[in-house]
Design a protein around this motif. Sequence first.
Motif, short mmCIF file in Angstrom:
data_model
loop_
_atom_site.label_atom_id
_atom_site.label_comp_id
_atom_site.label_asym_id
_atom_site.label_seq_id
_atom_site.Cartn_x
_atom_site.Cartn_y
_atom_site.Cartn_z
N SER A 150 4.70 -27.00 57.56
CA SER A 150 3.60 -27.51 58.39
C SER A 150 3.99 -27.53 59.87
O SER A 150 3.51 -28.36 60.64
CB SER A 150 3.19 -28.90 57.93
N GLY A 204 3.13 -25.61 62.24
CA GLY A 204 2.01 -25.31 63.13
C GLY A 204 1.20 -26.53 63.51
O GLY A 204 0.49 -26.51 64.52
N SER A 205 1.30 -27.60 62.75
CA SER A 205 0.54 -28.81 63.09
C SER A 205 1.19 -29.58 64.23
O SER A 205 0.53 -30.39 64.88
CB SER A 205 0.40 -29.71 61.86
N SER A 238 3.00 -25.39 69.02
CA SER A 238 2.15 -24.23 69.31
C SER A 238 2.96 -22.95 69.09
O SER A 238 4.19 -23.00 68.95
CB SER A 238 1.66 -24.28 70.75
N ALA A 239 2.29 -21.82 69.10
CA ALA A 239 2.97 -20.53 68.95
C ALA A 239 3.98 -20.32 70.08
O ALA A 239 5.07 -19.80 69.85
CB ALA A 239 1.95 -19.39 68.92
N GLU A 279 3.53 -16.55 65.87
CA GLU A 279 2.10 -16.54 65.56
C GLU A 279 1.88 -16.93 64.10
O GLU A 279 1.01 -17.73 63.77
CB GLU A 279 1.51 -15.17 65.86
N TRP A 280 2.67 -16.37 63.22
CA TRP A 280 2.56 -16.65 61.78
C TRP A 280 2.89 -18.11 61.47
O TRP A 280 2.16 -18.78 60.75
CB TRP A 280 3.47 -15.69 61.03
N SER A 295 2.79 -20.64 63.51
CA SER A 295 1.84 -21.58 64.12
C SER A 295 0.61 -21.78 63.25
O SER A 295 -0.11 -22.77 63.41
CB SER A 295 1.44 -21.10 65.52
N GLU A 296 0.36 -20.89 62.31
CA GLU A 296 -0.76 -21.02 61.38
C GLU A 296 -0.41 -21.91 60.19
O GLU A 296 -1.29 -22.24 59.39
CB GLU A 296 -1.20 -19.64 60.91
N MET A 297 0.86 -22.31 60.07
CA MET A 297 1.29 -23.18 58.97
C MET A 297 0.93 -24.61 59.33
O MET A 297 1.54 -25.23 60.17
CB MET A 297 2.82 -23.08 58.75
N LYS A 298 -0.11 -25.15 58.71
CA LYS A 298 -0.57 -26.51 59.04
C LYS A 298 -0.68 -27.35 57.81
O LYS A 298 -0.83 -26.98 56.73
CB LYS A 298 -1.89 -26.44 59.76
#
Length: 122
Positions: free
Chosen positions: A80, A82-83, A86-87, A116-117, A119-122
């Motif tokens: 998590s 990305g939560s 930031s990227a 980028e990848w 940062s999408e993990m939330k």
Amino acid sequence: MKRNILPFGIIAIVGIFISIIVFYVGVHQRDDIRLAEENGGEPVEEQGEVATDPEEIFSSSCASCHGQDLSGGAGPDLTSVGSSLSAEDIHNIIMNGQGAMPGGLVGNEEADVLAEWLSEMK
């Protein structure tokens, strides 16, 4: 008393061949060192070797510490990340390191893909 010189001749010939091989390898290493010095001490990256699959990059460069499933290990849990980051923050950590993690384990372009990848993990 007559001595057999054949073993000494074989040793001399083998020594000459080893010297030639070491010289040949050293010449090519000298060129690599010169190119690295011209690049500011950084290794020269080959063009076209940038991986674009974030999971492949992670598996080869990060999974040994962060776990294959991002759950952590020697490094922290990234499931998590990305939560909270930031990227751009993730990219800076990948490139510069943080805590026990060394920086520069991947190239700049690969760090962009990973950041980028992740940062999408939330």
